[in-house]
Design an enzyme around this catalytic site. Structure first.
Site, PDB file in Angstrom:
ATOM      1  N   GLY A  71      25.265   4.656  37.661  1.00 41.21           N
ATOM      2  CA  GLY A  71      24.960   3.857  38.848  1.00 41.21           C
ATOM      3  C   GLY A  71      24.562   4.664  40.080  1.00 41.21           C
ATOM      4  O   GLY A  71      24.387   4.106  41.145  1.00 41.21           O
ATOM      5  N   TYR A  89      49.081  35.676  29.460  1.00 43.92           N
ATOM      6  CA  TYR A  89      49.465  34.281  29.706  1.00 43.92           C
ATOM      7  C   TYR A  89      48.968  33.833  31.069  1.00 43.92           C
ATOM      8  O   TYR A  89      48.593  34.659  31.907  1.00 43.92           O
ATOM      9  CB  TYR A  89      50.998  34.120  29.634  1.00 43.92           C
ATOM     10  CG  TYR A  89      51.737  34.788  30.763  1.00 43.92           C
ATOM     11  CD1 TYR A  89      51.975  34.117  31.968  1.00 43.92           C
ATOM     12  CD2 TYR A  89      52.174  36.113  30.661  1.00 43.92           C
ATOM     13  CE1 TYR A  89      52.623  34.742  33.015  1.00 43.92           C
ATOM     14  CE2 TYR A  89      52.820  36.742  31.701  1.00 43.92           C
ATOM     15  CZ  TYR A  89      53.044  36.049  32.880  1.00 43.92           C
ATOM     16  OH  TYR A  89      53.662  36.657  33.937  1.00 43.92           O
ATOM     17  N   HIS A 106      30.692  -2.301  38.237  1.00 48.47           N
ATOM     18  CA  HIS A 106      30.609  -0.983  38.866  1.00 48.47           C
ATOM     19  C   HIS A 106      31.989  -0.439  39.231  1.00 48.47           C
ATOM     20  O   HIS A 106      32.353   0.685  38.897  1.00 48.47           O
ATOM     21  CB  HIS A 106      29.731  -1.102  40.120  1.00 48.47           C
ATOM     22  CG  HIS A 106      29.658   0.158  40.903  1.00 48.47           C
ATOM     23  ND1 HIS A 106      30.450   0.396  41.993  1.00 48.47           N
ATOM     24  CD2 HIS A 106      28.919   1.272  40.724  1.00 48.47           C
ATOM     25  CE1 HIS A 106      30.181   1.589  42.469  1.00 48.47           C
ATOM     26  NE2 HIS A 106      29.257   2.143  41.715  1.00 48.47           N
ATOM     27  N   ARG A 111      25.170   6.401  25.227  1.00 49.63           N
ATOM     28  CA  ARG A 111      25.662   7.664  25.779  1.00 49.63           C
ATOM     29  C   ARG A 111      27.123   7.788  25.383  1.00 49.63           C
ATOM     30  O   ARG A 111      27.755   6.791  25.022  1.00 49.63           O
ATOM     31  CB  ARG A 111      25.507   7.698  27.298  1.00 49.63           C
ATOM     32  CG  ARG A 111      26.226   6.579  28.000  1.00 49.63           C
ATOM     33  CD  ARG A 111      25.914   6.575  29.484  1.00 49.63           C
ATOM     34  NE  ARG A 111      26.499   5.400  30.112  1.00 49.63           N
ATOM     35  CZ  ARG A 111      26.138   4.931  31.287  1.00 49.63           C
ATOM     36  NH1 ARG A 111      25.187   5.501  31.959  1.00 49.63           N
ATOM     37  NH2 ARG A 111      26.725   3.874  31.791  1.00 49.63           N
ATOM     38  N   MET A 145      21.833   6.587  40.480  1.00 49.92           N
ATOM     39  CA  MET A 145      20.399   6.646  40.764  1.00 49.92           C
ATOM     40  C   MET A 145      19.773   5.295  40.444  1.00 49.92           C
ATOM     41  O   MET A 145      20.461   4.364  40.078  1.00 49.92           O
ATOM     42  CB  MET A 145      19.778   7.779  39.970  1.00 49.92           C
ATOM     43  CG  MET A 145      20.227   9.139  40.483  1.00 49.92           C
ATOM     44  SD  MET A 145      19.410  10.482  39.667  1.00 49.92           S
ATOM     45  CE  MET A 145      19.969  10.300  38.017  1.00 49.92           C
ATOM     46  N   LYS A 148      19.626  10.157  29.078  1.00 55.91           N
ATOM     47  CA  LYS A 148      19.116   8.863  28.611  1.00 55.91           C
ATOM     48  C   LYS A 148      17.850   9.066  27.782  1.00 55.91           C
ATOM     49  O   LYS A 148      17.708   8.514  26.691  1.00 55.91           O
ATOM     50  CB  LYS A 148      18.840   7.968  29.819  1.00 55.91           C
ATOM     51  CG  LYS A 148      18.506   6.560  29.443  1.00 55.91           C
ATOM     52  CD  LYS A 148      18.311   5.679  30.666  1.00 55.91           C
ATOM     53  CE  LYS A 148      19.607   5.431  31.379  1.00 55.91           C
ATOM     54  NZ  LYS A 148      19.437   4.825  32.699  1.00 55.91           N
ATOM     55  N   CYS A 158      49.708  34.113  38.013  1.00 57.75           N
ATOM     56  CA  CYS A 158      50.646  33.120  38.533  1.00 57.75           C
ATOM     57  C   CYS A 158      50.150  32.424  39.799  1.00 57.75           C
ATOM     58  O   CYS A 158      50.850  31.623  40.390  1.00 57.75           O
ATOM     59  CB  CYS A 158      52.019  33.720  38.749  1.00 57.75           C
ATOM     60  SG  CYS A 158      52.025  35.011  39.992  1.00 57.75           S
ATOM     61  N   ARG A 191      13.500   3.905  34.477  1.00 59.91           N
ATOM     62  CA  ARG A 191      14.917   4.236  34.595  1.00 59.91           C
ATOM     63  C   ARG A 191      15.111   5.722  34.863  1.00 59.91           C
ATOM     64  O   ARG A 191      14.441   6.552  34.274  1.00 59.91           O
ATOM     65  CB  ARG A 191      15.651   3.899  33.294  1.00 59.91           C
ATOM     66  CG  ARG A 191      15.636   2.436  32.960  1.00 59.91           C
ATOM     67  CD  ARG A 191      15.944   2.201  31.492  1.00 59.91           C
ATOM     68  NE  ARG A 191      15.845   0.790  31.194  1.00 59.91           N
ATOM     69  CZ  ARG A 191      16.874  -0.047  31.184  1.00 59.91           C
ATOM     70  NH1 ARG A 191      18.080   0.397  31.410  1.00 59.91           N
ATOM     71  NH2 ARG A 191      16.708  -1.327  30.921  1.00 59.91           N
TER      72      ARG A 191
HETATM   73  C1  PEP Z   1      49.710  34.306  44.776  1.00 60.61           C
HETATM   74  O1  PEP Z   1      49.475  34.915  45.825  1.00 60.61           O
HETATM   75  O2  PEP Z   1      48.840  33.983  43.966  1.00 60.61           O
HETATM   76  C2  PEP Z   1      51.081  33.914  44.454  1.00 60.61           C
HETATM   77  C3  PEP Z   1      51.376  33.384  43.307  1.00 60.61           C
HETATM   78  O3  PEP Z   1      52.003  34.063  45.435  1.00 60.61           O
HETATM   79  P1  PEP Z   1      52.195  33.043  46.649  1.00 60.61           P
HETATM   80  O4  PEP Z   1      51.281  31.890  46.413  1.00 60.61           O
HETATM   81  O5  PEP Z   1      53.615  32.666  46.657  1.00 60.61           O
HETATM   82  O6  PEP Z   1      51.789  33.910  47.791  1.00 60.61           O
END
Ligand code: PEP
Ligand code: MG
Length: 893
Positions: free
Chosen positions: A100, A858, A455, A337, A102, A21, A838, A91
């Protein structure tokens, strides 16, 4: 240390020091926008205040007084003057906006003398006394902690006594009485007379604003929004000369977004109230008018407002959320803002602002909060199916999306029930900042009062939760925990559905539909795909999930957990028989049937992902997970014994014995993954064969399938090589059976610490790696991933032992170090090695930024998070590009 900056000297870019602000006010002042004069006490002073046991630095006060004198010069008014008194607002404002959360105090500087001076000066006693009663109320609440309800009761009484409905209709006499009663309440509360000296008032107000930084609601807000110290550390205090929206019918106050925050439409959106002060709009005490009406009521100010909005957008390159006041026809800007918008609004404004040449595509992508996009993937009411459903009431559609849940009228109960897993719709007359914990615990919010900038509306929109406000036909009895509308009664615990896009309240659980990706969203995803450098794959175990992921833009499957296929109702019985088999031969018979089923699953998934890689992970969980729980079995046996059903009892006893035999103290670190593959080789052999045969059949059909086989829980090259032998044997057999050659990559997960440390060895056999960051996080912290989130983790985060949940956002220092070592050692042997992620972190924007930097090929995320991952990956690439590169070393020849 300079502790105070006036608005014409502060650096408008230094939000950390001056707060958002304060920096905004400095910047606007320097842009010559119509901002009242003022000054900012820095966040450094706030930190010093806390370090010094809640004492202000001694040298602060002289600096403040110097700046008050400056204000006197600029406004021509005088502090504590008997003729023309200078009043200020005080303020809060941290580096990031915490709407809102603070405290703010208005009209500071009023006392029994200055109020008379103000009366004389303006010839408007009603205005002067209205300002005074507002001041005492806010000061009492914020500085002394007096319960607001006590003030409300006095005000209600005064209105009843005078026979009027609106606060603005109270006359001078009533207001004089209100002020006196308000002061009495404060005196009773503190045991001291209400402070009349403006110096004392200001000192107390500054401390109160600093105290609100550590107030419960601010602390909860920071915790829930992951506002860490490096993002915002302490609040600044802004002291601003008052301008008055309550000086009569040629005065007003309002809140306006330069574009519609609900859908991004390029048209100002907001509300204003004539003859009122700022907090009236935000608190939803009076229902404000849509800003469009200002065009007729105050045409000059409206024109100035439009012009100011355009200028601000051009300068900040971002839609703004502004507060303004018109004092006797003169327009003032009090705050600006960046507008908080829902995801649809952000997407549309990103695309529009690029078309308008206001911003670049890169900026359009960077301004998005990747996580927020999930809102667009949320449900809406199925209007077709909802046609016959009973609408109980209609209010103002304040935050889009649909939610069904049980009506809960009490804030504390909403928190308790929500945290216990109930779907709660919070139903209140209006909400206040202290109700925010209940917002987190609820799936939707419904209020009977307030407008689109109240709010409840602002907070719900920020959280992406459906919300209806101003549903005035709903008569809420907070104490009786019920609401009525006509002859309908909604009691606490009743199921209701709210449609935050239309403002409709339904009784019961109304069908909803999955959202659609709009053209604007598609445009953003196209831009993001071009900008990103890493691939985005999906964690998908079924053809449906694979198709959904593909529609959302997935470029393959990074993890297909094959055990989930065994859990399907037509497979589980077979798999249990397999586990119970007494001989290898018997086991093989069951395996043959399972192989056919798996093969057909793989064929369907590979078809859905045609043209992209599909990473199939072999069985991971321990075998006992597929058997009934021993306790359940024992109970069942007891019951059957009472009934005398001996044959079934014998069968169950055999299963129980096997379940006990397979049971482990520490199954997460037990007989699972590759360890099962080595000790029950026929299971992995069956799965590998199913993959190869699926690949062969699709190859014959000329379908571009790219399956790859991934081994879980590997910790050593010897384990991996052992399975590789099975893989080679099956490969040769299937290739000869089908008379063709198949290229199916063989890789390993990296989810065991030893695997990361010896990845240089694993790379000699593995054709790809994929980090299982769920298990890896578990292993690195020695936290049981199944238990920790329900046990000590919340307290760890509350006590700041951990800043974030490491199962959600990758722990860069620990897990991240291992990731970097593993990548570097793996690629040292095979430079082009494909390396993915993964674990759940693959769909988390902050983690994606880390993985991009670490050089993964990836990330893989659940289908609904694919668009988020695409945008986060694009942001990582853009941010990386804009980082200054280290200077190349000069070579010395
Ligand atoms: C992991 O361990 O990150 C994974 C992808 O395998 P899971 O979650 O199936 O153990
Ligand atoms: Mg795992």
């Amino acid at each position: 240390m300079k502790m105070v900056y006036s608005f014409d000297e502060g650096d408008g870019k230094n939000r950390k020091l001056l707060g958002g602000k304060g920096a905004g006010l400095c910047e606007m002042t320097q842009l010559k926008l119509p901002v009242p004069p003022g000054f900012t006490i820095t966040t450094e002073v706030c930190k010093a205040y806390y370090q010094n046991n809640k004492n202000l630095p001694k040298t602060l006060w002289p600096e403040v007084k110097k700046n008050i004198a400056k204000l006197e010069r600029k406004t021509g008014k005088k502090w504590n003057s008997k003729e023309n008194p200078l009043l200020v607002s005080v303020r809060s404002g941290a580096a990031i906006s915490m709407p809102g959360m603070m405290d703010t105090i208005l009209n500071l500087g009023l006392n029994d003398t200055t109020v008379e001076a103000l009366t004389k000066k303006t010839s408007n006693p009603r205005f002067a006394w209205d300002s005074y009663r507002r001041f005492v109320q806010l000061f009492g609440k914020v500085v002394f902690g007096v319960n607001d309800k006590k003030f409300d009761a006095i005000l209600e009484n005064a209105k009843n006594k005078q026979g009027v409905h609106l606060d603005s209709d109270l006359n001078e006499q009533s207001l004089r009485e209100v002020v006196s009663q308000y002061k009495d309440i404060c005196q009773k509360h503190t045991g001291q007379p209400f402070p009349s000296n403006p110096d004392d008032q200001l000192l107390l107000a500054i401390k109160a604003v600093f105290n609100s930084w550590m107030g419960e609601r601010a602390v909860v807000y920071r915790e829930k929004n992951h506002v860490t110290k490096d993002i915002a550390d302490g609040t600044a205090v802004n002291v601003v000369a008052m301008v008055f929206g309550n000086m009569g019918n040629d005065s007003a106050t309002g809140v306006v977004f330069t574009r519609n925050p609900g859908d991004g439409t390029n048209k100002i959106f907001g509300e204003y109230l004539v003859n009122a002060q700022g907090e009236d709009v935000v608190a939803g005490v009076r229902t404000p008018k849509p800003v469009d009406e200002m065009k007729n009521e105050m045409p000059k100010s409206y024109e100035l407002l439009l012009k100011t909005c355009r200028n601000l957008e051009r300068h900040y390159k971002e839609p703004q959320d502004i507060e303004f006041t018109v004092e006797r026809g003169k327009f003032y800007l009090l705050q600006t803002r960046s507008a908080k918008m829902n995801a649809a609004g952000m997407i549309k404004t990103s695309v529009d602002m690029v078309k308008e040449k206001l911003i670049t595509k890169e900026r359009a992508l960077l301004r998005l909060q990747a996580d927020q996009l999930e809102q667009l993937l949320h449900k809406t009411i199925d209007y077709e199916k909802a046609k016959g459903s009973k609408k109980a009431a209609k209010g103002i559609a304040a935050s889009p999306g649909a939610a069904s849940g049980i009506a809960v009228f009490d804030v504390k109960q909403a928190v308790a029930m929500g945290e216990n897993g109930a779907k709660v719709i919070l139903v209140r007359e209006e909400t206040k900042p202290e109700d925010v914990p209940a917002f987190f615990a609820s799936v939707g919010i419904l209020t009977s009062r307030g407008g689109k900038t109240s709010h409840a509306a602002v907070v719900a929109r920020g959280m992406g939760k459906p919300c209806i406000v101003g549903c005035s036909e709903l008569k809420i009895n907070q104490d009786a925990k019920m609401a009525t509308v006509g002859d309908i009664t909604i009691r606490q615990g009743d199921q209701i559905t709210i449609d935050g896009s239309q403002g409709d309240v339904y009784l019961g659980d109304i069908p909803t539909i999955e959202p659609q990706i709009t053209d604007n969203f598609k445009t953003i995803l196209e831009w993001a795909k071009k900008a990103k450098k890493i691939g985005i794959r999906a964690n998908a175990d079924t053809p449906d999930a694979a198709q959904l992921a593909r529609r959302y833009g997935a470029e393959g499957i990074g993890l297909c957990r094959t055990e989930r296929m065994f859990n399907a109702s037509d497979r589980l019985g077979l798999f249990v028989k397999l586990i119970m088999a007494k001989s290898v031969d018997e086991r093989k018979q069951h395996l043959e049937k399972l192989q056919e089923l798996q093969k057909s699953d793989f064929i369907q998934i590979l078809k859905a992902m045609e043209g992209y890689k599909v990473t199939i992970r072999l069985l991971d969980p321990p075998l006992h997970e597929f058997l009934p729980n021993p306790e359940e079995l024992i109970n069942k046996i007891h019951k059957l014994e009472k009934q005398g059903n001996t044959q079934e009892i014998e069968e169950l006893k055999v299963i129980l014995a096997r379940a006990k035999e397979l049971a482990e103290i520490n199954p997460m670190m037990g007989h699972r993954g590759v360890r099962v593959g080595i000790t029950y080789p026929e299971i992995y052999e069956m799965q590998i064969r199913a993959v190869f045969e699926a690949g062969a059949e699709l190859a014959k059909q000329k379908i571009n399938a790219y399956p790859q086989i991934m081994i879980p829980q590997v910790g050593s090259i010897t384990e991996l090589n052992h399975i590789r032998q099975i893989y080679e044997k099956v490969k040769a057999e299937v290739e000869s059976k089908y008379g063709l050659k198949l290229k199916i990559n063989f890789g390993t997960m990296l989810e065991v610490v030893r695997a990361c440390l010896t990845s240089g060895e694993l790379a000699s056999t593995a054709e790809f790696f994929s980090f299982g960051t769920n298990d890896l996080t578990q292993a690195v912290f020695s936290y049981s991933r199944e238990d920790v989130e329900g046990k000590f983790l919340p307290e760890y985060m509350e006590k700041e032992i951990l800043e974030r949940n490491p199962f959600q956002t990758v722990d860069v220092n620990g897990v991240g170090s291992l990731v970097k070592i593993a990548i570097s050692n793996g690629r040292a042997l095979k430079p082009g090695l494909e390396i993915g992620v993964c674990g759940e972190h693959g769909g988390d924007p902050n983690s994606i930024k880390f993985f991009h930097g670490a050089g993964v090929s990836y990330v893989s995320a659940s289908p609904h998070r694919i668009p988020i991952a695409i945008v986060a990956a694009a942001q990582a690439a853009i941010l990386n590009k804009s980082k200054p590169k280290a200077k190349a070393k000069k070579s010395h020849k």
